[in-house]
Each structure stands twice: as C-alpha cells, then as structure tokens.
Design a protein around this motif. Structure first.
Motif, PDB file in Angstrom:
ATOM      1  N   THR A 149     -22.669  33.776   1.661  1.00 54.08           N
ATOM      2  CA  THR A 149     -23.027  34.245  -0.455  1.00 54.08           C
ATOM      3  C   THR A 149     -23.213  35.793  -0.159  1.00 54.08           C
ATOM      4  O   THR A 149     -24.030  36.739   0.794  1.00 54.08           O
ATOM      5  CB  THR A 149     -24.588  33.616  -0.723  1.00 54.08           C
ATOM      6  OG1 THR A 149     -24.295  32.649  -0.276  1.00 54.08           O
ATOM      7  CG2 THR A 149     -24.876  34.541  -1.983  1.00 54.08           C
ATOM      8  N   LEU A 150     -23.004  36.659  -1.020  1.00 55.52           N
ATOM      9  CA  LEU A 150     -23.058  38.224  -1.318  1.00 55.52           C
ATOM     10  C   LEU A 150     -24.144  38.314  -2.294  1.00 55.52           C
ATOM     11  O   LEU A 150     -24.755  37.203  -3.158  1.00 55.52           O
ATOM     12  CB  LEU A 150     -21.822  38.899  -1.718  1.00 55.52           C
ATOM     13  CG  LEU A 150     -20.649  38.727  -0.596  1.00 55.52           C
ATOM     14  CD1 LEU A 150     -19.253  39.073  -1.217  1.00 55.52           C
ATOM     15  CD2 LEU A 150     -21.098  39.141   0.958  1.00 55.52           C
ATOM     16  N   PHE A 151     -25.133  39.283  -1.857  1.00 48.92           N
ATOM     17  CA  PHE A 151     -25.908  39.973  -3.216  1.00 48.92           C
ATOM     18  C   PHE A 151     -25.478  41.466  -3.330  1.00 48.92           C
ATOM     19  O   PHE A 151     -25.390  41.927  -2.644  1.00 48.92           O
ATOM     20  CB  PHE A 151     -27.157  39.978  -2.675  1.00 48.92           C
ATOM     21  CG  PHE A 151     -27.503  38.733  -1.608  1.00 48.92           C
ATOM     22  CD1 PHE A 151     -28.211  37.889  -3.080  1.00 48.92           C
ATOM     23  CD2 PHE A 151     -27.043  38.807  -0.875  1.00 48.92           C
ATOM     24  CE1 PHE A 151     -28.746  36.966  -2.348  1.00 48.92           C
ATOM     25  CE2 PHE A 151     -28.166  37.162  -0.374  1.00 48.92           C
ATOM     26  CZ  PHE A 151     -28.874  36.525  -0.986  1.00 48.92           C
TER      27      PHE A 151
ATOM     28  N   PRO B 264     -22.685  32.979  -4.594  1.00 48.42           N
ATOM     29  CA  PRO B 264     -21.794  32.728  -3.779  1.00 48.42           C
ATOM     30  C   PRO B 264     -21.066  32.785  -3.663  1.00 48.42           C
ATOM     31  O   PRO B 264     -20.073  33.205  -4.109  1.00 48.42           O
ATOM     32  CB  PRO B 264     -22.255  31.029  -4.020  1.00 48.42           C
ATOM     33  CG  PRO B 264     -22.553  30.770  -5.359  1.00 48.42           C
ATOM     34  CD  PRO B 264     -22.858  32.212  -5.992  1.00 48.42           C
ATOM     35  N   ALA B 265     -19.755  32.215  -2.640  1.00 48.72           N
ATOM     36  CA  ALA B 265     -17.974  31.833  -2.280  1.00 48.72           C
ATOM     37  C   ALA B 265     -17.760  31.739  -3.918  1.00 48.72           C
ATOM     38  O   ALA B 265     -17.781  30.406  -3.973  1.00 48.72           O
ATOM     39  CB  ALA B 265     -17.822  31.058  -0.790  1.00 48.72           C
ATOM     40  N   GLY B 266     -17.208  32.455  -3.816  1.00 46.11           N
ATOM     41  CA  GLY B 266     -15.626  32.155  -5.204  1.00 46.11           C
ATOM     42  C   GLY B 266     -14.999  33.096  -4.800  1.00 46.11           C
ATOM     43  O   GLY B 266     -14.427  33.688  -4.449  1.00 46.11           O
ATOM     44  N   GLU B 267     -14.128  33.143  -6.149  1.00 49.92           N
ATOM     45  CA  GLU B 267     -12.673  33.564  -6.738  1.00 49.92           C
ATOM     46  C   GLU B 267     -12.298  35.306  -6.457  1.00 49.92           C
ATOM     47  O   GLU B 267     -13.718  35.836  -7.134  1.00 49.92           O
ATOM     48  CB  GLU B 267     -12.287  33.333  -7.853  1.00 49.92           C
ATOM     49  CG  GLU B 267     -10.208  34.357  -8.050  1.00 49.92           C
ATOM     50  CD  GLU B 267     -10.148  33.578  -9.283  1.00 49.92           C
ATOM     51  OE1 GLU B 267      -8.829  33.507  -9.155  1.00 49.92           O
ATOM     52  OE2 GLU B 267     -10.598  33.540  -9.810  1.00 49.92           O
TER      53      GLU B 267
ATOM     54  N   ASP C 145     -19.796  28.509  -9.500  1.00 47.40           N
ATOM     55  CA  ASP C 145     -20.446  28.278  -9.415  1.00 47.40           C
ATOM     56  C   ASP C 145     -21.903  28.347  -9.319  1.00 47.40           C
ATOM     57  O   ASP C 145     -22.297  29.435 -10.476  1.00 47.40           O
ATOM     58  CB  ASP C 145     -21.021  28.560  -7.531  1.00 47.40           C
ATOM     59  CG  ASP C 145     -21.977  27.756  -6.586  1.00 47.40           C
ATOM     60  OD1 ASP C 145     -22.717  27.552  -6.847  1.00 47.40           O
ATOM     61  OD2 ASP C 145     -20.920  27.646  -5.420  1.00 47.40           O
ATOM     62  N   PRO C 146     -23.341  27.136  -9.845  1.00 50.82           N
ATOM     63  CA  PRO C 146     -24.197  27.266 -10.722  1.00 50.82           C
ATOM     64  C   PRO C 146     -25.423  28.329  -9.673  1.00 50.82           C
ATOM     65  O   PRO C 146     -26.657  28.724 -10.443  1.00 50.82           O
ATOM     66  CB  PRO C 146     -25.051  25.968 -10.456  1.00 50.82           C
ATOM     67  CG  PRO C 146     -24.448  25.472  -9.625  1.00 50.82           C
ATOM     68  CD  PRO C 146     -23.409  26.225  -9.713  1.00 50.82           C
ATOM     69  N   ARG C 147     -25.072  28.235  -8.751  1.00 51.21           N
ATOM     70  CA  ARG C 147     -25.896  29.395  -7.819  1.00 51.21           C
ATOM     71  C   ARG C 147     -25.707  31.105  -8.351  1.00 51.21           C
ATOM     72  O   ARG C 147     -26.425  31.998  -7.702  1.00 51.21           O
ATOM     73  CB  ARG C 147     -25.834  29.327  -6.343  1.00 51.21           C
ATOM     74  CG  ARG C 147     -26.279  27.863  -5.834  1.00 51.21           C
ATOM     75  CD  ARG C 147     -25.900  27.604  -4.456  1.00 51.21           C
ATOM     76  NE  ARG C 147     -24.768  27.461  -4.186  1.00 51.21           N
ATOM     77  CZ  ARG C 147     -24.139  28.160  -3.093  1.00 51.21           C
ATOM     78  NH1 ARG C 147     -24.593  28.049  -1.900  1.00 51.21           N
ATOM     79  NH2 ARG C 147     -22.645  27.865  -2.746  1.00 51.21           N
ATOM     80  N   PHE C 148     -24.486  31.421  -8.614  1.00 51.29           N
ATOM     81  CA  PHE C 148     -24.324  32.814  -8.996  1.00 51.29           C
ATOM     82  C   PHE C 148     -25.211  32.972 -10.131  1.00 51.29           C
ATOM     83  O   PHE C 148     -25.048  32.359 -11.418  1.00 51.29           O
ATOM     84  CB  PHE C 148     -22.694  32.296  -9.703  1.00 51.29           C
ATOM     85  CG  PHE C 148     -21.716  33.942 -10.207  1.00 51.29           C
ATOM     86  CD1 PHE C 148     -22.761  34.820  -9.741  1.00 51.29           C
ATOM     87  CD2 PHE C 148     -21.100  33.947 -11.201  1.00 51.29           C
ATOM     88  CE1 PHE C 148     -21.942  35.981 -10.455  1.00 51.29           C
ATOM     89  CE2 PHE C 148     -20.915  35.072 -11.873  1.00 51.29           C
ATOM     90  CZ  PHE C 148     -20.845  36.199 -11.711  1.00 51.29           C
TER      91      PHE C 148
END
Length: 187
Positions: free
Chosen positions: A125-127, A141-144, A154-157
């Motif tokens: 995960t990046l901030f 979170p991991a994404g494109e 991702d709902p964590r985004f």
C-alpha cells in the motif's frame, strides 16, 4: 474517513518543529518499549528501525517540480525518512530521493488529484498526499498504474487523513497499539 484527532499540541496550525520533535519522541518511546523483548515476543529478531535526521537542501530542491505541499517539506527539513519494518507489515516514510522517483503522480476514479507518494507499508500500500495543498492523504492499495496515473476499485482506496499531521498522528497511534499489544494498528 476516521474522525480527525486534534494535533498533539491542540492547535490546527501547520506542522512545525515542535510537533515533529514530539512525534519523534513518541515513536522513539514506543520503539524503546517494543524492541528489547521483540525476539522473545515474536520469534525473530527485529529489523533496523530508524527515524532519520534532516534531508539535505539539495534533496529538498530536487522535489520542487513535484509541487510537494509545505507540510511535507517542513517534515523533510527535520526527518529525512522513517523505517519501521516490524510494526505490523511495516511502515515507511520515504526519503526525498525515493519520493522523486515514484511512478504515481495522480489518482483517478473515486478520487481525482495530483499527488505526491511519500510513504508505504510492507504490504504494497502506498500513501499519497495531494500535491500543493497537502490535503488530504490517500491510501493507495495495489492498483493499476499507467503513465503515472493510479486507478483502483479497491474499497481500501480512500482518504486516511485530512492532512500530513493527521496521517502522522494515525501512524503514531498504530505504533503505540503495536508496541502495547503486538497487533497491527489501523492505518
């Protein structure tokens, strides 16, 4: 988004040297409680936990084209990087050189903003803080990632803090919870 916790000094002022000094003292105190019995408690030796000194002027100048917010620059004038590899999955506030070479420069989708990625956890995960304004801080979170643009369903985004001090307060809370219970705090 979690409720905003007041800054440690009770003010709404931008980040200053006193805030950063207090944050450093709080994290150091947590690590002083956590690390001496770490191997017995968790079954492996701790990694190297660091809260670095100030970034150099050349490093700070290299960030100018990224339009970093004032609070992030104020932070880097006091703390170049933070490495907490054994707190939960690990938390890291990146040094300016790593920030400069991040591949994410904007987010699109649920949120749309130009951002500066300044931190990560050990789980991928990046901030990122919004460029220029410094508000809010996003969890990515991991994404494109295509041509510097991050997208995710991702709902964590999500927004994790209103600003950098809010993020640092939440990180401090996560470290305190981990030092006390061994369970990863929420960030």
């Amino acid at each position: 988004m979690p409720a905003r916790r007041p800054m440690m000094d009770g003010s709404d002022s931008p980040m200053d040297v006193a805030y950063i000094r207090r944050w450093r003292e709080d994290i150091t105190a947590c690590l002083d409680r956590l690390l001496p019995g770490f191997e017995v408690r968790f079954g492996y030796p701790p990694g190297r936990h660091t809260i670095g000194g100030p970034a150099g002027e050349e490093e700070l100048a290299s960030l100018a084209g990224m339009r970093p917010p004032d609070d992030l620059l104020a932070w880097y004038r006091q703390v170049r990087e933070v490495s907490l590899p054994d707190v939960g999955n690990g938390y890291f506030i990146h040094d300016p050189g790593l920030v400069l070479h991040r591949e994410v420069t904007s987010i699109r989708g649920r949120f749309t903003a130009d951002v500066v990625v300044f931190a990560s956890d050990g789980g991928g995960t990046l901030f990122a803080v919004e460029a220029v304004t410094g508000s809010p801080v996003y969890r990515l979170p991991a994404g494109e990632i295509v041509a510097g643009v991050y997208r995710s369903d991702d709902p964590r985004f999500d927004v994790v803090a209103e600003n950098l001090t809010g993020f640092l307060d939440r990180l401090r809370d996560a470290v305190e919870v981990f030092a006390a219970t061994g369970a990863p705090g929420d960030l």
